[in-house]
Motif scaffolding. Structure first.
Motif, PDB file in Angstrom:
ATOM      1  N   ALA A   1       0.862  -1.190   0.000  1.00  0.00           N
ATOM      2  CA  ALA A   1       0.000   0.000   0.000  1.00  0.00           C
ATOM      3  C   ALA A   1       0.888   1.226   0.000  1.00  0.00           C
ATOM      4  N   THR A   2       0.344   2.348  -0.476  1.00  0.00           N
ATOM      5  CA  THR A   2       1.126   3.579  -0.513  1.00  0.00           C
ATOM      6  C   THR A   2       1.607   3.943   0.884  1.00  0.00           C
TER       7      THR A   2
ATOM      8  N   SER B   1      -2.777   2.591   5.554  1.00  0.00           N
ATOM      9  CA  SER B   1      -3.931   2.457   4.669  1.00  0.00           C
ATOM     10  C   SER B   1      -4.059   1.047   4.079  1.00  0.00           C
TER      11      SER B   1
ATOM     12  N   HIS C   1      -5.358  -3.963  -6.386  1.00  0.00           N
ATOM     13  CA  HIS C   1      -5.043  -2.549  -6.583  1.00  0.00           C
ATOM     14  C   HIS C   1      -6.061  -1.688  -5.836  1.00  0.00           C
ATOM     15  N   ALA C   2      -5.581  -0.593  -5.299  1.00  0.00           N
ATOM     16  CA  ALA C   2      -6.446   0.277  -4.504  1.00  0.00           C
ATOM     17  C   ALA C   2      -7.521   0.923  -5.376  1.00  0.00           C
ATOM     18  N   ASP C   3      -8.726   0.994  -4.839  1.00  0.00           N
ATOM     19  CA  ASP C   3      -9.836   1.678  -5.513  1.00  0.00           C
ATOM     20  C   ASP C   3     -10.080   2.985  -4.771  1.00  0.00           C
ATOM     21  N   ARG C   4      -9.694   4.095  -5.385  1.00  0.00           N
ATOM     22  CA  ARG C   4      -9.790   5.398  -4.728  1.00  0.00           C
ATOM     23  C   ARG C   4     -11.037   6.178  -5.133  1.00  0.00           C
ATOM     24  N   SER C   5     -11.975   5.525  -5.788  1.00  0.00           N
ATOM     25  CA  SER C   5     -13.187   6.216  -6.199  1.00  0.00           C
ATOM     26  C   SER C   5     -14.098   6.457  -4.996  1.00  0.00           C
TER      27      SER C   5
ATOM     28  N   ALA D   1     -16.126   3.436  -3.819  1.00  0.00           N
ATOM     29  CA  ALA D   1     -15.435   2.442  -2.998  1.00  0.00           C
ATOM     30  C   ALA D   1     -15.680   2.655  -1.509  1.00  0.00           C
ATOM     31  N   VAL D   2     -15.977   3.900  -1.134  1.00  0.00           N
ATOM     32  CA  VAL D   2     -16.254   4.193   0.277  1.00  0.00           C
ATOM     33  C   VAL D   2     -17.542   3.503   0.726  1.00  0.00           C
TER      34      VAL D   2
END
Length: 367
Positions: A251-252, A256, A339-343, A346-347
């Motif tokens: 993760a970045t 997170s 892969h991270a979903d930053r949309s 996604a919350v």
């Protein structure tokens, strides 16, 4: 040695077999130190706190002029009561240990930093006193690594180690970043190698001739990162589901990171059922520790497969491509890869998509 320091006078100073100091007769306590190897000229000044005296580094000539050095010396004396560097931090090795304690728990890429230090940095920098480190040491290290390995690796080593000095300045452990102007311009080009169907089959067939074949096959059929597969433990497997713990998942930022679920297809389960349970780890010669792959093992597989220009990460890229070519939606492929979903959606969307991911991974079992 004392003199009224001017730009002309300093420029004419030559380095000798041993470093030496020239004290300024205008500003009391201001010292120009000339290094013995490269002739680097550093400004220092003496400051007092009570009866104790210490030397503070101000800057590098000619980047810091005589006038600026005198003003900096005055300011340093005024700030004499600022925090001092702890007594146990005297060398770059000491500094790195403090840096590791603070940054390792927070950095996803710490292993790369540690490797750069262990393989290259410690030998060149570890013994140096913090007050003696200069940009010349960084250039020497970069050039040495570039010569012994590649220019790309030389720049990478600098990028991994250089932030330590910025951190030290922020923590008031040193007064100035000696590597602030150090360049590390070589950057890797994004790789887009995808194996053809024929190459994929060749690699698959070659795994049956290799003693690490089970690991390579699991890597191909799971589409997961090589380190996550190499560090897989039996305790992470529950029925037909493998859960990669958050602390092991990329993760970045570590805070997170989230656990990642990998549905196990019949082909993946078969691989696991044929693995002997000799220790906590699934793969590896003994099962007692994580599998560590060197270039020798990777080259051996490539040679057996007869496939040139291939890296292990190419298998993950190829697996993703094979899934999309077989009409698997990109959204599901993204979930499979973790892969991270930053949309914003996604919350709100908390579905695990296990069956959809399982169907996508089943595509990879059809060689």
């Amino acid at each position: 040695m004392q003199a009224k320091l001017t730009e002309t006078y300093i420029t004419k100073l030559k380095h000798k077999s041993e470093r030496y100091d020239v004290r300024d007769t205008v500003e009391r306590g201001l010292v120009l130190r000339v290094g013995k190897k490269f002739g680097a000229k550093h400004w220092h000044t003496f400051v007092y706190r009570g009866s104790k005296r210490r030397m503070v580094r101000l800057g590098l000539f000619p980047h810091m002029s005589v006038r600026d050095a005198r003003m900096a010396a005055i300011q340093a004396k005024a700030n004499a009561n600022a925090p001092w560097t702890p007594e146990h931090i005297k060398t770059v090795a000491n500094l790195f240990e403090e840096y590791r304690k603070t940054r390792e728990p927070k950095m996803r890429a710490w292993r790369d930093v540690q490797s750069a230090w262990d393989v290259w940095g410690e030998e060149f920098l570890g013994y140096l006193k913090l007050t003696d480190v200069s940009i010349h040491h960084g250039r020497e290290l970069r050039n040495h690594v570039s010569k012994k390995s590649t220019e790309l690796r030389g720049s990478a080593v600098i990028r991994y180690i250089r932030p330590m000095f910025s951190w030290a300045v922020d923590e008031s452990l040193i007064d100035e970043n000696p590597w602030a102007g150090l360049k590390a311009t070589a950057v890797a080009r994004p790789r887009d190698r995808v194996l053809t169907n024929e190459e994929w089959q060749k690699v698959w067939d070659a795994t049956f001739k290799d003693n690490l074949g089970a690991y390579f096959r699991f890597l191909m059929l799971s589409a997961q990162r090589k380190d996550n597969v190499a560090s897989m433990k039996w305790e992470e497997i529950h029925g037909n589901l493998w859960t990669i713990p958050a602390e092991k998942f990329k993760a970045t930022k570590k805070e997170s990171a989230k656990a990642h679920e990998v549905p196990l297809t019949p082909a993946l389960i078969e691989i696991l059922e044929n693995q002997p349970k000799r220790g906590p780890f699934v793969f590896g010669p003994t099962g007692l520790k994580q599998l560590r792959l060197g270039s020798r093992e990777k080259d051996r597989l490539a040679k057996k497969a007869g496939v040139d220009d291939r890296r292990l990460h190419d298998l993950r890229r190829t697996a993703a491509t094979r899934m999309t070519e077989n009409k698997i939606p990109r959204f599901i492929v993204k979930r499979v890869l973790g892969h991270a979903d930053r949309s914003v959606t996604a919350v709100y969307d908390r579905a695990n998509y296990r069956e959809e991911k399982r169907q996508a991974l089943n595509v990879l079992s059809k060689n």
